[in-house]
Motif scaffolding. Structure first.
Motif: not given
Length: 544
Positions: A497-507
């Protein structure tokens, strides 16, 4: 006989005058508190309109409530009743919040109510603090009104966080320090108060150290030199009060050492990157100045004159400089704790610096008072009188009033952002995912409060072991997706459960965690609060 009657009439007039002044003080205090209550009511009404109910403007408030719930349930300082963890930086605040789970009503409402009460008491303490530094009565009440109209203080009162309690304790401590230093330093009640403040925010340790240093090395008003010959005697006099202050924090320090391997809370390691600087960075100090300037521009500009007035008084009589030392040292300390090239930790919206507002206000009001009595007299103007004091106060209060009004919709948006993401996700997980499934969570507050699942905190506040491996190696200084993915796999996390933008995106997430599948997306409209504009619940592919 006539002399006796004259004396009786004089005593009667004196008693009447004191009674009138006492009644006047009560009315001023009531008016001040009424303005504060109206400000809170404005913020609450917009919060209700934006979210359809009450909430908290940051996920951190839900962390406090989760710890408080475990404490009230008899599970001690644990997050999910399975083990103790020193994840709370405010154990005293957690203990107070736990009462809300034992009393009738909603604990969320109790957390807001307790915050508002601390805010109101801090406003009254602000008036006394200004008076303790020689601010005359009209300006001391102006100081209280300025604190009332500091938008971030209203925000803090309704945040469910420890800020208003810490502001209350530090303001009371600053007032006691001022009165005790001026009286010769024979009493030391300020030090235990600062020790109590350490149980609300770790920064209280800095304030305690500054207060003890000021008591130990005092400037002799006769020749302007430190009284080094009597320093040891002063230190011996401080030891009992200093011992009480330290002993009040010792149990939690021992608990943190046993639960987390360090005397400091796990939050300290989770939110501070490794490394430090030898000198404060100008960029950091500029950022701190912005946090202080925006809600209080005039007091910020006048604080220099107030500091000069305070220093001039030291040459005539003992005078505490603690508000000035506290105002200058806290931003510098935060800057030194950050590695070179990295901004200092200030918390969301600079909230770690909010406790500096009382010191800034008292210096600003002192600066106004020191401008001279001629300026504050009413001027004749075209056959009438121009009420300069009234106009000056209106000018000083205007930007703070406008900032408070502008802060109400911002507070409502903060609450709405948290509700649209973490709160909604926590409720959805509780209703739709298996209770035994392990969650890897970026924001642990509301999700941990509403969802019954075991949690791996990806930030490391409530699961500090994620910050180091099984062999004891430290986490990389920057977010390393390979390192993080390895720990997610090692703990058999079922859902992320994360904000994908803060990890570089879903890719990027899919590259390090193959088979990642989005189950539910929670968009955050007009986001100004969260780590991204979309929170996503992902199912992880089972490990082979």
């Amino acid at each position: 006989m006539e002399g006796t009657r004259t004396m009786e009439r004089t005593m009667e007039r004196t008693a009447v005058g004191e009674g009138t002044r006492g009644l006047e003080r009560w009315w001023r205090a009531a008016a001040l508190l009424l303005v504060a209550v109206l400000a809170c009511a404005l913020y609450l009404s917009l919060e209700q309109a934006a979210s359809g109910g009450l909430g908290l403007p940051l996920d951190d408030g839900w962390i406090h409530l989760t710890f408080a719930r475990s404490l009230a349930a008899g599970d001690g300082m644990s997050y999910q009743s399975d083990r103790w963890v020193s994840g709370s930086t405010a154990p005293l605040w957690t203990a107070i919040l736990s009462l809300g789970f034992l009393l009738p009503g909603e604990p969320l409402h109790w957390s807001k109510g307790i915050g508002v009460v601390c805010y109101l008491l801090a406003v009254l303490a602000m008036v006394r603090l200004a008076a303790a530094f020689g601010v005359r009565r009209p300006f001391s009440w102006l100081a209280g009104l300025l604190l009332v109209l500091t938008d971030w203080m209203v925000w803090s009162a309704l945040s469910g966080m420890e800020i208003p309690l810490f502001v209350l304790l530090t303001t009371v401590g600053l007032e006691l320090q001022a009165r005790e230093v001026r009286a010769g330093g024979t009493r030391h009640w300020a030090l235990p108060v600062f020790g109590l403040a350490m149980l609300v925010r770790p920064e209280g340790a800095l304030l305690l150290a500054l207060a003890a240093l000021e008591r130990s090395v005092r400037i002799d008003a006769r020749d302007g030199t430190p009284g080094l010959a009597s320093s040891l005697r002063r230190v011996r006099g401080l030891l009992p009060a200093l011992g009480v202050a330290i002993l009040s924090c010792l149990p939690f320090a021992v608990f943190s050492l046993m639960a987390g391997g360090s005397a400091l809370p796990t939050t300290f390691e989770a939110k501070l990157e490794s490394g430090y600087k030898w000198l404060p960075a100008l960029r950091d100090l500029w950022m701190a100045a912005e946090v202080l300037f925006r809600p209080q521009p005039w007091t910020f500009l006048l604080a220099g004159a107030g500091a000069a007035a305070l220093l001039r008084r030291c040459g005539r009589a003992p005078q505490s400089l603690l508000p000035l030392l506290w105002l200058l040292s806290l931003p510098c300390a935060y800057s030194l704790l950050a590695p070179a090239g990295r901004p200092m930790p200030m918390g969301n919206f600079g909230r770690y610096l909010f406790p500096l507002y009382p010191s800034l206000i008292v210096l600003g009001v002192l600066g106004m008072q020191s401008l001279g009595p001629v300026i504050w007299r009413s001027w004749r103007w075209r056959g009438g009188r121009l009420p300069v004091p009234l106009l000056a106060c209106a000018i000083v209060l205007l930007p703070s009033t406008l900032a408070t009004l502008a802060g109400a919709p911002r507070h409502a948006r903060n609450v709405a952002n948290v509700e649209q993401s973490d709160v909604l996700a926590g409720r959805w997980i509780a209703a739709n995912l298996p209770a035994g499934a392990v969650l890897g969570v970026q924001d642990v507050g509301a999700i941990g409060y509403f969802a019954p699942n075991p949690i791996l905190d990806l930030v490391g506040i409530v699961t500090p072991e994620i910050l180091s491996g099984s062999t004891g190696e430290e986490a990389p200084p920057a977010r390393d997706m390979g390192w993080l993915a390895a720990r997610v796999r090692a703990r058999n996390v079922d859902y992320l459960v994360v904000f994908p933008a803060s990890y570089g995106g879903e890719e990027v997430l899919g590259r390090y965690l193959p088979g990642l599948r989005a189950l539910r997306r929670f968009p955050v409209r007009e986001n100004v609060t969260m780590a991204g504009s979309e929170l996503v619940v992902y199912a992880l592919a089972p490990t082979e």
